[in-house]
Motif scaffolding. Structure first.
Motif, PDB file in Angstrom:
ATOM      1  N   TYR A 192       0.835  -1.198   0.000  1.00  0.00           N
ATOM      2  CA  TYR A 192       0.000   0.000   0.000  1.00  0.00           C
ATOM      3  C   TYR A 192       0.875   1.256   0.000  1.00  0.00           C
ATOM      4  CZ  TYR A 192      -4.293  -2.612   0.772  1.00  0.00           C
ATOM      5  OH  TYR A 192      -5.371  -3.463   0.608  1.00  0.00           O
ATOM      6  N   PRO A 193       0.609   2.198  -0.869  1.00  0.00           N
ATOM      7  CA  PRO A 193       1.418   3.417  -0.951  1.00  0.00           C
ATOM      8  C   PRO A 193       1.486   4.154   0.385  1.00  0.00           C
ATOM      9  CG  PRO A 193      -0.081   3.263  -2.820  1.00  0.00           C
ATOM     10  CD  PRO A 193      -0.470   2.172  -1.871  1.00  0.00           C
ATOM     11  N   GLY A 194       2.704   4.520   0.784  1.00  0.00           N
ATOM     12  CA  GLY A 194       2.900   5.283   2.008  1.00  0.00           C
ATOM     13  C   GLY A 194       3.023   4.444   3.270  1.00  0.00           C
ATOM     14  N   PHE A 195       2.716   3.132   3.180  1.00  0.00           N
ATOM     15  CA  PHE A 195       2.721   2.320   4.401  1.00  0.00           C
ATOM     16  C   PHE A 195       4.131   2.172   4.973  1.00  0.00           C
ATOM     17  CE2 PHE A 195       2.739  -1.569   6.910  1.00  0.00           C
ATOM     18  CZ  PHE A 195       1.621  -1.389   7.702  1.00  0.00           C
ATOM     19  N   ALA A 196       5.124   1.944   4.114  1.00  0.00           N
ATOM     20  CA  ALA A 196       6.497   1.776   4.587  1.00  0.00           C
ATOM     21  C   ALA A 196       7.006   3.044   5.266  1.00  0.00           C
ATOM     22  CB  ALA A 196       7.415   1.397   3.426  1.00  0.00           C
ATOM     23  N   THR A 197       6.689   4.200   4.705  1.00  0.00           N
ATOM     24  CA  THR A 197       7.083   5.475   5.310  1.00  0.00           C
ATOM     25  C   THR A 197       6.393   5.672   6.652  1.00  0.00           C
ATOM     26  OG1 THR A 197       7.348   6.422   3.101  1.00  0.00           O
ATOM     27  CG2 THR A 197       7.191   7.970   4.940  1.00  0.00           C
ATOM     28  N   PHE A 198       5.131   5.283   6.713  1.00  0.00           N
ATOM     29  CA  PHE A 198       4.372   5.377   7.959  1.00  0.00           C
ATOM     30  C   PHE A 198       5.018   4.532   9.055  1.00  0.00           C
ATOM     31  CE2 PHE A 198       0.604   3.825  10.476  1.00  0.00           C
ATOM     32  CZ  PHE A 198       0.385   5.013  11.157  1.00  0.00           C
ATOM     33  N   LEU A 199       5.437   3.290   8.716  1.00  0.00           N
ATOM     34  CA  LEU A 199       6.110   2.422   9.687  1.00  0.00           C
ATOM     35  C   LEU A 199       7.401   3.049  10.180  1.00  0.00           C
ATOM     36  CD1 LEU A 199       5.760  -1.221   8.283  1.00  0.00           C
ATOM     37  CD2 LEU A 199       4.541  -0.200  10.195  1.00  0.00           C
ATOM     38  N   ARG A 200       8.172   3.619   9.256  1.00  0.00           N
ATOM     39  CA  ARG A 200       9.462   4.222   9.633  1.00  0.00           C
ATOM     40  C   ARG A 200       9.266   5.392  10.589  1.00  0.00           C
ATOM     41  NH1 ARG A 200      12.974   5.453  11.829  1.00  0.00           N
ATOM     42  NH2 ARG A 200      15.124   5.928  11.265  1.00  0.00           N
ATOM     43  N   GLU A 201       8.238   6.179  10.380  1.00  0.00           N
ATOM     44  CA  GLU A 201       7.975   7.316  11.265  1.00  0.00           C
ATOM     45  C   GLU A 201       7.544   6.851  12.650  1.00  0.00           C
ATOM     46  OE1 GLU A 201       8.537  10.574  10.721  1.00  0.00           O
ATOM     47  OE2 GLU A 201       9.519   9.863   8.900  1.00  0.00           O
ATOM     48  N   LEU A 202       6.779   5.761  12.706  1.00  0.00           N
ATOM     49  CA  LEU A 202       6.341   5.227  13.997  1.00  0.00           C
ATOM     50  C   LEU A 202       7.495   4.603  14.781  1.00  0.00           C
ATOM     51  CD1 LEU A 202       2.953   3.463  13.112  1.00  0.00           C
ATOM     52  CD2 LEU A 202       3.258   5.604  14.369  1.00  0.00           C
ATOM     53  N   ASP A 203       8.449   4.009  14.063  1.00  0.00           N
ATOM     54  CA  ASP A 203       9.560   3.295  14.696  1.00  0.00           C
ATOM     55  C   ASP A 203      10.625   4.294  15.156  1.00  0.00           C
ATOM     56  OD1 ASP A 203      11.220   1.355  15.625  1.00  0.00           O
ATOM     57  OD2 ASP A 203      11.615   0.419  13.682  1.00  0.00           O
ATOM     58  N   CYS A 204      10.301   5.033  16.206  1.00  0.00           N
ATOM     59  CA  CYS A 204      11.148   6.142  16.653  1.00  0.00           C
ATOM     60  C   CYS A 204      12.454   5.679  17.294  1.00  0.00           C
ATOM     61  CB  CYS A 204      10.378   7.022  17.634  1.00  0.00           C
ATOM     62  SG  CYS A 204       9.713   6.134  19.057  1.00  0.00           S
ATOM     63  N   SER A 205      12.518   4.431  17.770  1.00  0.00           N
ATOM     64  CA  SER A 205      13.726   3.946  18.450  1.00  0.00           C
ATOM     65  C   SER A 205      14.646   3.153  17.537  1.00  0.00           C
ATOM     66  CB  SER A 205      13.336   3.082  19.657  1.00  0.00           C
ATOM     67  OG  SER A 205      12.588   1.946  19.246  1.00  0.00           O
ATOM     68  N   PHE A 206      14.319   3.118  16.234  1.00  0.00           N
ATOM     69  CA  PHE A 206      15.132   2.346  15.298  1.00  0.00           C
ATOM     70  C   PHE A 206      16.513   2.966  15.127  1.00  0.00           C
ATOM     71  CE2 PHE A 206      16.700   1.882  10.912  1.00  0.00           C
ATOM     72  CZ  PHE A 206      16.876   0.511  10.875  1.00  0.00           C
ATOM     73  N   THR A 207      17.546   2.092  15.178  1.00  0.00           N
ATOM     74  CA  THR A 207      18.921   2.518  14.927  1.00  0.00           C
ATOM     75  C   THR A 207      19.535   1.545  13.929  1.00  0.00           C
ATOM     76  OG1 THR A 207      19.104   3.360  17.192  1.00  0.00           O
ATOM     77  CG2 THR A 207      21.150   3.058  15.970  1.00  0.00           C
ATOM     78  N   ALA A 208      19.972   2.067  12.801  1.00  0.00           N
ATOM     79  CA  ALA A 208      20.475   1.199  11.729  1.00  0.00           C
ATOM     80  C   ALA A 208      21.728   0.441  12.133  1.00  0.00           C
ATOM     81  CB  ALA A 208      20.755   2.037  10.486  1.00  0.00           C
ATOM     82  N   SER A 209      22.492   0.963  13.089  1.00  0.00           N
ATOM     83  CA  SER A 209      23.759   0.341  13.479  1.00  0.00           C
ATOM     84  C   SER A 209      23.583  -0.807  14.472  1.00  0.00           C
ATOM     85  CB  SER A 209      24.690   1.390  14.094  1.00  0.00           C
ATOM     86  OG  SER A 209      24.091   1.972  15.244  1.00  0.00           O
ATOM     87  N   GLU A 210      22.369  -0.997  14.988  1.00  0.00           N
ATOM     88  CA  GLU A 210      22.119  -2.043  15.979  1.00  0.00           C
ATOM     89  C   GLU A 210      21.043  -2.990  15.475  1.00  0.00           C
ATOM     90  OE1 GLU A 210      21.073  -0.304  19.677  1.00  0.00           O
ATOM     91  OE2 GLU A 210      22.901   0.910  19.833  1.00  0.00           O
ATOM     92  N   PRO A 211      21.145  -4.307  15.842  1.00  0.00           N
ATOM     93  CA  PRO A 211      20.085  -5.251  15.492  1.00  0.00           C
ATOM     94  C   PRO A 211      18.774  -4.807  16.123  1.00  0.00           C
ATOM     95  CG  PRO A 211      22.033  -6.415  16.280  1.00  0.00           C
ATOM     96  CD  PRO A 211      22.248  -4.952  16.577  1.00  0.00           C
ATOM     97  N   CYS A 212      17.764  -4.634  15.325  1.00  0.00           N
ATOM     98  CA  CYS A 212      16.512  -4.100  15.841  1.00  0.00           C
ATOM     99  C   CYS A 212      15.368  -4.547  14.950  1.00  0.00           C
ATOM    100  CB  CYS A 212      16.581  -2.571  15.906  1.00  0.00           C
ATOM    101  SG  CYS A 212      15.137  -1.800  16.625  1.00  0.00           S
ATOM    102  N   SER A 213      14.307  -5.041  15.549  1.00  0.00           N
ATOM    103  CA  SER A 213      13.131  -5.436  14.789  1.00  0.00           C
ATOM    104  C   SER A 213      11.903  -5.032  15.579  1.00  0.00           C
ATOM    105  CB  SER A 213      13.130  -6.944  14.529  1.00  0.00           C
ATOM    106  OG  SER A 213      12.017  -7.316  13.749  1.00  0.00           O
ATOM    107  N   ASN A 214      11.494  -3.785  15.427  1.00  0.00           N
ATOM    108  CA  ASN A 214      10.353  -3.269  16.160  1.00  0.00           C
ATOM    109  C   ASN A 214       9.048  -3.384  15.383  1.00  0.00           C
ATOM    110  OD1 ASN A 214      11.976  -2.556  18.328  1.00  0.00           O
ATOM    111  ND2 ASN A 214      12.396  -0.526  17.506  1.00  0.00           N
ATOM    112  N   VAL A 215       9.115  -3.897  14.158  1.00  0.00           N
ATOM    113  CA  VAL A 215       7.926  -4.100  13.331  1.00  0.00           C
ATOM    114  C   VAL A 215       7.573  -5.588  13.342  1.00  0.00           C
ATOM    115  CG1 VAL A 215       6.919  -3.878  11.038  1.00  0.00           C
ATOM    116  CG2 VAL A 215       8.520  -2.135  11.876  1.00  0.00           C
ATOM    117  N   VAL A 216       6.330  -5.883  13.697  1.00  0.00           N
ATOM    118  CA  VAL A 216       5.881  -7.273  13.841  1.00  0.00           C
ATOM    119  C   VAL A 216       4.604  -7.463  13.047  1.00  0.00           C
ATOM    120  CG1 VAL A 216       5.296  -9.097  15.481  1.00  0.00           C
ATOM    121  CG2 VAL A 216       6.809  -7.231  16.184  1.00  0.00           C
TER     122      VAL A 216
END
Length: 297
Positions: A192-216
């Motif tokens: 769905y258009p915009g869904f991936a961007t929406f997830l990224r905005e919600l995932d405020c604690s995401f850090t690319a340098s650390e293993p992280c999976s806050n989307v389930v």
């Protein structure tokens, strides 16, 4: 049958020297407390194959002696837990899982859980606790995880956010194909258009340098023989990550074969409440997942 048994015996005898060599290498590294070497080794090799091909004492060396000497970092412990899930959790391996988790403090557990959920497959903490383990170990570990999670919350502040979402007609359009969904506005499996961007905005604690999976992702697709259903669903999700559409590798929570099959049968006979039990099951899975991550909102 006799021929097959003889072939298996000969194969086992052929690999016997390699098994003892593996045991000897692990034993020497643990005895000499070579922590960096041990962690680098386990992060570089195929650990499930190591556990299958090596003798039983390899599991004991890694989950007992290495843990007692504090030789394993949280990321390596997550790799071991993932490997134990893949080879199957027996009674002996259940004790290894218990020791690995109970050896972590609050901060280490947060790192271990993130790493375990970011392995790029459908083996995750929820599956480990609620599907692979049995009582009383399951309840003991749930209480320990909850206790340590609450220690991380400072004055009611969460360490981050966990985002749980359905897949069909929420992340990906079903194309109106039964039984996945009813939305025909977009092609099948189109994001769905915009869904991936929406997830990224919600995932405020995401850090690319650390293993992280806050989307389930909560899936109605059930666990079936050799995880065939999970593999198919997760392959689609992995492609979105590999194509840089999703910012992180999501975890996957599977449905129930009995409940899912019952819903399909009801829907075929035009029952208006066909998917009610599926919804209730998803709510139960949601509550189970939330109980393991009380340090998050």
């Amino acid at each position: 049958l006799f021929t097959w048994l003889m072939q298996e015996l000969l194969e086992w005898r052929r690999h016997e020297p390699a098994r003892y060599m593996i045991e000897s290498i692990i034993q020497r590294v643990v005895i000499h407390e070579q922590k960096p070497l041990l962690n680098d080794l386990l992060q570089a090799i195929d650990v499930p194959t190591l556990l299958l091909c090596g003798p039983r004492t390899v599991v004991a060396q890694l989950s007992e002696e290495a843990v007692k000497k504090n030789l394993l970092d949280p990321f390596t412990k997550a790799i071991l837990l993932n490997a134990l899930q893949k080879v199957g959790i027996t009674t002996f391996r259940t004790n290894a899982v218990r020791r690995l988790i109970l050896s972590c403090d609050a901060a280490e557990l947060k790192e271990l859980k993130s790493a375990l959920d970011s392995t790029g497959d459908y083996f995750n903490l929820h599956k480990l606790i609620y599907s692979d383990l049995r009582e009383p170990v399951r309840s003991e570990l749930i209480l320990y995880l909850q206790k340590k999670a609450l220690e991380l919350r400072n004055a009611g502040q969460a360490v981050g956010v966990k985002i749980l979402s359905d897949i069909d007609d929420t992340v990906l359009c079903s194309g109106g194909i039964f039984p996945a969904g009813c939305d025909k506005r977009l092609p099948k499996k189109m994001l769905y258009p915009g869904f991936a961007t929406f997830l990224r905005e919600l995932d405020c604690s995401f850090t690319a340098s650390e293993p992280c999976s806050n989307v389930v992702f909560l899936s109605a697709r059930p666990h079936i023989y050799k995880d065939i259903s999970e593999q198919k669903t997760f392959r689609t999700v992995q492609q979105l990550f590999q194509q840089a559409v999703l910012h992180t590798i999501p975890s996957l929570l599977s449905g129930s074969l009995r409940i899912g099959f019952g819903a399909v049968v009801k829907r075929c006979f035009c029952h208006s409440d066909a998917w009610e039990d599926v919804g209730r099951f998803k709510n139960t899975v949601f509550q189970e997942y939330a109980s393991l991550y009380r340090e998050y909102d």
